[in-house]
Scaffold this motif. Sequence first.
Motif, PDB file in Angstrom:
ATOM      1  N   LEU A  47       0.993  -1.269  -0.003  1.00  0.00           N
ATOM      2  CA  LEU A  47      -0.027   0.030   0.009  1.00  0.00           C
ATOM      3  C   LEU A  47       0.966   1.316   0.068  1.00  0.00           C
ATOM      4  O   LEU A  47       0.565   2.390  -0.434  1.00  0.00           O
ATOM      5  CB  LEU A  47      -0.912  -0.168   1.172  1.00  0.00           C
ATOM      6  CG  LEU A  47      -2.037  -0.868   1.104  1.00  0.00           C
ATOM      7  CD1 LEU A  47      -3.021  -1.053   2.543  1.00  0.00           C
ATOM      8  CD2 LEU A  47      -2.925  -0.843  -0.224  1.00  0.00           C
ATOM      9  N   ARG A  48       2.010   1.248   0.621  1.00  0.00           N
ATOM     10  CA  ARG A  48       2.893   2.467   0.817  1.00  0.00           C
ATOM     11  C   ARG A  48       3.454   2.680  -0.713  1.00  0.00           C
ATOM     12  O   ARG A  48       3.951   3.792  -1.051  1.00  0.00           O
ATOM     13  CB  ARG A  48       4.096   2.146   1.481  1.00  0.00           C
ATOM     14  CG  ARG A  48       3.573   2.552   3.165  1.00  0.00           C
ATOM     15  CD  ARG A  48       4.997   2.630   3.948  1.00  0.00           C
ATOM     16  NE  ARG A  48       5.903   1.375   4.025  1.00  0.00           N
ATOM     17  CZ  ARG A  48       5.789   0.290   4.637  1.00  0.00           C
ATOM     18  NH1 ARG A  48       4.655   0.235   5.623  1.00  0.00           N
ATOM     19  NH2 ARG A  48       6.593  -0.584   4.629  1.00  0.00           N
ATOM     20  N   ARG A  49       3.546   1.829  -1.461  1.00  0.00           N
ATOM     21  CA  ARG A  49       4.056   1.861  -2.966  1.00  0.00           C
ATOM     22  C   ARG A  49       2.943   1.793  -4.047  1.00  0.00           C
ATOM     23  O   ARG A  49       3.261   1.644  -5.124  1.00  0.00           O
ATOM     24  CB  ARG A  49       5.202   0.580  -3.110  1.00  0.00           C
ATOM     25  CG  ARG A  49       6.187   0.803  -2.235  1.00  0.00           C
ATOM     26  CD  ARG A  49       7.053  -0.343  -2.025  1.00  0.00           C
ATOM     27  NE  ARG A  49       8.239  -0.295  -1.226  1.00  0.00           N
ATOM     28  CZ  ARG A  49       8.371  -0.493  -0.050  1.00  0.00           C
ATOM     29  NH1 ARG A  49       7.180  -0.695   0.825  1.00  0.00           N
ATOM     30  NH2 ARG A  49       9.539  -0.150   0.502  1.00  0.00           N
ATOM     31  N   GLY A  50       1.514   1.815  -3.592  1.00  0.00           N
ATOM     32  CA  GLY A  50       0.715   2.074  -4.487  1.00  0.00           C
ATOM     33  C   GLY A  50       0.353   0.687  -5.040  1.00  0.00           C
ATOM     34  O   GLY A  50      -0.307   0.573  -6.369  1.00  0.00           O
ATOM     35  N   VAL A  51       0.538  -0.724  -4.518  1.00  0.00           N
ATOM     36  CA  VAL A  51       0.443  -1.887  -5.178  1.00  0.00           C
ATOM     37  C   VAL A  51      -0.876  -2.264  -4.825  1.00  0.00           C
ATOM     38  O   VAL A  51      -1.173  -2.401  -3.553  1.00  0.00           O
ATOM     39  CB  VAL A  51       1.626  -2.835  -4.825  1.00  0.00           C
ATOM     40  CG1 VAL A  51       1.231  -4.034  -5.373  1.00  0.00           C
ATOM     41  CG2 VAL A  51       2.906  -2.505  -5.570  1.00  0.00           C
ATOM     42  N   LEU A  52      -2.010  -2.527  -5.571  1.00  0.00           N
ATOM     43  CA  LEU A  52      -3.209  -2.660  -5.053  1.00  0.00           C
ATOM     44  C   LEU A  52      -3.770  -3.945  -5.750  1.00  0.00           C
ATOM     45  O   LEU A  52      -3.575  -4.201  -6.955  1.00  0.00           O
ATOM     46  CB  LEU A  52      -4.248  -1.613  -5.404  1.00  0.00           C
ATOM     47  CG  LEU A  52      -3.907  -0.213  -4.796  1.00  0.00           C
ATOM     48  CD1 LEU A  52      -4.866   0.778  -5.422  1.00  0.00           C
ATOM     49  CD2 LEU A  52      -4.092  -0.322  -3.218  1.00  0.00           C
ATOM     50  N   ASP A  53      -4.367  -4.849  -4.992  1.00  0.00           N
ATOM     51  CA  ASP A  53      -5.376  -6.020  -5.606  1.00  0.00           C
ATOM     52  C   ASP A  53      -6.940  -5.497  -5.805  1.00  0.00           C
ATOM     53  O   ASP A  53      -7.115  -4.152  -5.377  1.00  0.00           O
ATOM     54  CB  ASP A  53      -5.156  -7.024  -4.825  1.00  0.00           C
ATOM     55  CG  ASP A  53      -5.820  -6.949  -3.328  1.00  0.00           C
ATOM     56  OD1 ASP A  53      -6.291  -5.999  -3.076  1.00  0.00           O
ATOM     57  OD2 ASP A  53      -5.844  -8.022  -2.663  1.00  0.00           O
ATOM     58  N   GLU A  54      -7.783  -6.303  -6.152  1.00  0.00           N
ATOM     59  CA  GLU A  54      -9.135  -5.677  -6.176  1.00  0.00           C
ATOM     60  C   GLU A  54      -9.722  -5.436  -5.157  1.00  0.00           C
ATOM     61  O   GLU A  54     -10.306  -4.569  -5.321  1.00  0.00           O
ATOM     62  CB  GLU A  54      -9.797  -7.049  -7.035  1.00  0.00           C
ATOM     63  CG  GLU A  54      -9.412  -7.129  -8.515  1.00  0.00           C
ATOM     64  CD  GLU A  54     -10.284  -8.351  -9.309  1.00  0.00           C
ATOM     65  OE1 GLU A  54     -11.852  -8.107  -8.762  1.00  0.00           O
ATOM     66  OE2 GLU A  54      -9.836  -8.877 -10.171  1.00  0.00           O
ATOM     67  N   ALA A  55      -9.646  -5.980  -3.966  1.00  0.00           N
ATOM     68  CA  ALA A  55     -10.138  -5.652  -2.732  1.00  0.00           C
ATOM     69  C   ALA A  55      -9.636  -4.463  -2.344  1.00  0.00           C
ATOM     70  O   ALA A  55     -10.688  -3.462  -1.820  1.00  0.00           O
ATOM     71  CB  ALA A  55     -10.003  -6.805  -1.919  1.00  0.00           C
ATOM     72  N   GLU A  56      -8.478  -4.120  -2.391  1.00  0.00           N
ATOM     73  CA  GLU A  56      -7.938  -2.978  -1.943  1.00  0.00           C
ATOM     74  C   GLU A  56      -8.019  -1.822  -2.863  1.00  0.00           C
ATOM     75  O   GLU A  56      -8.189  -0.496  -2.322  1.00  0.00           O
ATOM     76  CB  GLU A  56      -6.231  -2.960  -1.574  1.00  0.00           C
ATOM     77  CG  GLU A  56      -5.892  -4.022  -0.548  1.00  0.00           C
ATOM     78  CD  GLU A  56      -6.700  -3.536   0.824  1.00  0.00           C
ATOM     79  OE1 GLU A  56      -6.492  -2.473   1.531  1.00  0.00           O
ATOM     80  OE2 GLU A  56      -7.149  -4.433   1.410  1.00  0.00           O
ATOM     81  N   ALA A  57      -8.223  -1.770  -4.043  1.00  0.00           N
ATOM     82  CA  ALA A  57      -8.448  -0.897  -5.183  1.00  0.00           C
ATOM     83  C   ALA A  57      -9.891  -0.533  -4.831  1.00  0.00           C
ATOM     84  O   ALA A  57     -10.145   0.718  -4.831  1.00  0.00           O
ATOM     85  CB  ALA A  57      -8.622  -1.203  -6.381  1.00  0.00           C
ATOM     86  N   SER A  58     -10.778  -1.176  -4.553  1.00  0.00           N
ATOM     87  CA  SER A  58     -12.344  -1.095  -4.150  1.00  0.00           C
ATOM     88  C   SER A  58     -12.261  -0.427  -2.838  1.00  0.00           C
ATOM     89  O   SER A  58     -12.990   0.791  -2.801  1.00  0.00           O
ATOM     90  CB  SER A  58     -12.987  -2.444  -4.086  1.00  0.00           C
ATOM     91  OG  SER A  58     -14.478  -2.180  -3.935  1.00  0.00           O
ATOM     92  N   ARG A  59     -11.539  -0.855  -1.778  1.00  0.00           N
ATOM     93  CA  ARG A  59     -11.708  -0.106  -0.666  1.00  0.00           C
ATOM     94  C   ARG A  59     -11.044   1.226  -0.717  1.00  0.00           C
ATOM     95  O   ARG A  59     -11.562   2.075   0.360  1.00  0.00           O
ATOM     96  CB  ARG A  59     -10.632  -1.014   0.327  1.00  0.00           C
ATOM     97  CG  ARG A  59     -10.611  -0.365   1.869  1.00  0.00           C
ATOM     98  CD  ARG A  59      -9.661  -1.456   2.583  1.00  0.00           C
ATOM     99  NE  ARG A  59      -9.625  -0.860   3.740  1.00  0.00           N
ATOM    100  CZ  ARG A  59      -8.650  -1.220   4.751  1.00  0.00           C
ATOM    101  NH1 ARG A  59      -7.681  -2.255   4.680  1.00  0.00           N
ATOM    102  NH2 ARG A  59      -8.363  -0.651   5.815  1.00  0.00           N
TER     103      ARG A  59
END
Length: 79
Positions: free
Chosen positions: A31-43
């Motif tokens: 998250l600190r580096r802007g790496v997102l999976d589908e759940a975190e992108a939605s969150r």
Amino acid sequence: VPQDEQDIAGQWRTFVENNRLDAVVCIAAALRRGVLDEAEASRYQRPAVNLHQPWELSGLGQLHEAAQNADRLVCFGGD
């Protein structure tokens, strides 16, 4: 990846898949580096996902549990 360069990410993916390994990414570091999976992108209401299978985000709890059940722990990087 340009044709004259090695596809390191592709090589890691092949290694993980061929050896049937868990490909876990630390959620805090991701998250600190802007790496997102589908759940975190939605969150976080972000329009794009940049972490795909076989990689998955997880916390320190999973690492701790795995270390407790393993006979060894191998770490890469660090100082």
